[in-house]
Motif scaffolding. Sequence first.
Motif, mmCIF file in Angstrom:
data_model
loop_
_atom_site.group_PDB
_atom_site.id
_atom_site.type_symbol
_atom_site.label_atom_id
_atom_site.label_comp_id
_atom_site.label_asym_id
_atom_site.label_seq_id
_atom_site.Cartn_x
_atom_site.Cartn_y
_atom_site.Cartn_z
ATOM 1 N N ALA A 1 0.816 -1.222 0.000
ATOM 2 C CA ALA A 1 0.000 0.000 0.000
ATOM 3 C C ALA A 1 0.842 1.262 0.000
ATOM 4 O O ALA A 1 0.383 2.310 -0.465
ATOM 5 C CB ALA A 1 -0.935 -0.003 1.203
ATOM 6 N N TRP B 1 1.305 2.106 -7.357
ATOM 7 C CA TRP B 1 -0.120 2.146 -7.041
ATOM 8 C C TRP B 1 -0.996 1.821 -8.237
ATOM 9 O O TRP B 1 -2.008 1.165 -8.098
ATOM 10 C CB TRP B 1 -0.483 3.527 -6.491
ATOM 11 C CG TRP B 1 -0.727 3.554 -5.031
ATOM 12 C CD1 TRP B 1 -0.225 2.705 -4.097
ATOM 13 C CD2 TRP B 1 -1.535 4.478 -4.333
ATOM 14 N NE1 TRP B 1 -0.661 3.060 -2.847
ATOM 15 C CE2 TRP B 1 -1.473 4.163 -2.972
ATOM 16 C CE3 TRP B 1 -2.294 5.564 -4.729
ATOM 17 C CZ2 TRP B 1 -2.146 4.870 -1.993
ATOM 18 C CZ3 TRP B 1 -2.963 6.296 -3.760
ATOM 19 C CH2 TRP B 1 -2.888 5.940 -2.415
ATOM 20 N N LEU C 1 -3.874 -0.718 -7.572
ATOM 21 C CA LEU C 1 -5.232 -0.176 -7.492
ATOM 22 C C LEU C 1 -5.771 0.116 -8.891
ATOM 23 O O LEU C 1 -5.346 1.072 -9.544
ATOM 24 C CB LEU C 1 -5.232 1.089 -6.630
ATOM 25 C CG LEU C 1 -4.683 0.904 -5.213
ATOM 26 C CD1 LEU C 1 -4.524 2.244 -4.521
ATOM 27 C CD2 LEU C 1 -5.566 -0.028 -4.412
ATOM 28 N N ASP D 1 -8.385 1.415 -9.883
ATOM 29 C CA ASP D 1 -9.109 2.674 -9.946
ATOM 30 C C ASP D 1 -8.177 3.871 -10.152
ATOM 31 O O ASP D 1 -8.605 4.940 -10.519
ATOM 32 C CB ASP D 1 -9.890 2.811 -8.623
ATOM 33 C CG ASP D 1 -10.308 4.217 -8.322
ATOM 34 O OD1 ASP D 1 -11.059 4.776 -9.119
ATOM 35 O OD2 ASP D 1 -9.881 4.758 -7.294
ATOM 36 N N SER E 1 -8.425 9.274 -9.669
ATOM 37 C CA SER E 1 -9.288 8.153 -9.292
ATOM 38 C C SER E 1 -10.449 8.085 -10.260
ATOM 39 O O SER E 1 -11.180 9.060 -10.434
ATOM 40 C CB SER E 1 -9.811 8.354 -7.866
ATOM 41 O OG SER E 1 -10.913 7.510 -7.617
ATOM 42 N N LYS F 1 -15.267 3.798 -4.306
ATOM 43 C CA LYS F 1 -13.833 3.900 -4.053
ATOM 44 C C LYS F 1 -13.382 2.829 -3.066
ATOM 45 O O LYS F 1 -12.397 2.120 -3.311
ATOM 46 C CB LYS F 1 -13.491 5.302 -3.528
ATOM 47 C CG LYS F 1 -12.022 5.507 -3.234
ATOM 48 C CD LYS F 1 -11.191 5.418 -4.479
ATOM 49 C CE LYS F 1 -9.727 5.723 -4.188
ATOM 50 N NZ LYS F 1 -8.829 4.967 -5.047
ATOM 51 N N ASP G 1 -10.856 -0.318 -3.966
ATOM 52 C CA ASP G 1 -9.566 -0.446 -3.286
ATOM 53 C C ASP G 1 -9.472 -1.750 -2.500
ATOM 54 O O ASP G 1 -8.466 -2.457 -2.571
ATOM 55 C CB ASP G 1 -9.315 0.741 -2.355
ATOM 56 C CG ASP G 1 -9.015 2.022 -3.117
ATOM 57 O OD1 ASP G 1 -8.870 1.983 -4.358
ATOM 58 O OD2 ASP G 1 -8.932 3.081 -2.456
ATOM 59 N N ASP H 1 -9.176 -4.723 -4.836
ATOM 60 C CA ASP H 1 -7.832 -4.816 -5.415
ATOM 61 C C ASP H 1 -6.827 -5.374 -4.413
ATOM 62 O O ASP H 1 -5.966 -6.174 -4.773
ATOM 63 C CB ASP H 1 -7.375 -3.443 -5.920
ATOM 64 C CG ASP H 1 -8.124 -3.013 -7.171
ATOM 65 O OD1 ASP H 1 -8.724 -3.871 -7.852
ATOM 66 O OD2 ASP H 1 -8.126 -1.797 -7.451
#
Length: 174
Positions: free
Chosen positions: A51, A57, A61, A63, A83, A160, A164, A167
């Motif tokens: 993370a 990222w 992720l 998104d 995002s 969101k 997250d 993922d």
Amino acid sequence: VALVALSVLWPSPAPSAGRAPAVRVFGSRNADTTEGVVEVTASPAEVYAAATDFARWDALLSDVDDVKLLAGGAKDALLRFSSRALDLTVTVRFSNLTDRALRFTLVDGPPGGRCRGEFTLTPLEDGKRTRVSAKLTSYVVGPLGIFVSKKTLREQREAKLRADLRDVARRFAK
């Protein structure tokens, strides 16, 4: 705190081999907050490392894209990213607790927008698994608050968090 208590009372079954565990996203007593939880087969240190690897990222992720670390590091990053779930580009400042929590506050985003969040990493099974508990609070102040409905904000928060947590679950599916 309420999320952790709820998670203890409503544990997830261990995921079956090769499948990502179930993600739960739900409202909070505070209308401006959405919470979620997932349990993964990885230590809190492994989850924290993934993370806080901000340069990757966009690989972790689905998104997120266009990630830029503006300052700091794993514990105190100033990060700008786009995002898809929020349909926004934002800058957030992190104030993390190594291997225990990721905490962020919106620094730059839409006019009147306020946002903060926390992902808490709770070790399970002697640290072999981790419960990732998420809390995201957002609201709009000032004149623009008239034009942005609480329903829209809730839907964005839910999308969101769901993206997250899903993922993270996929990343550590074994």
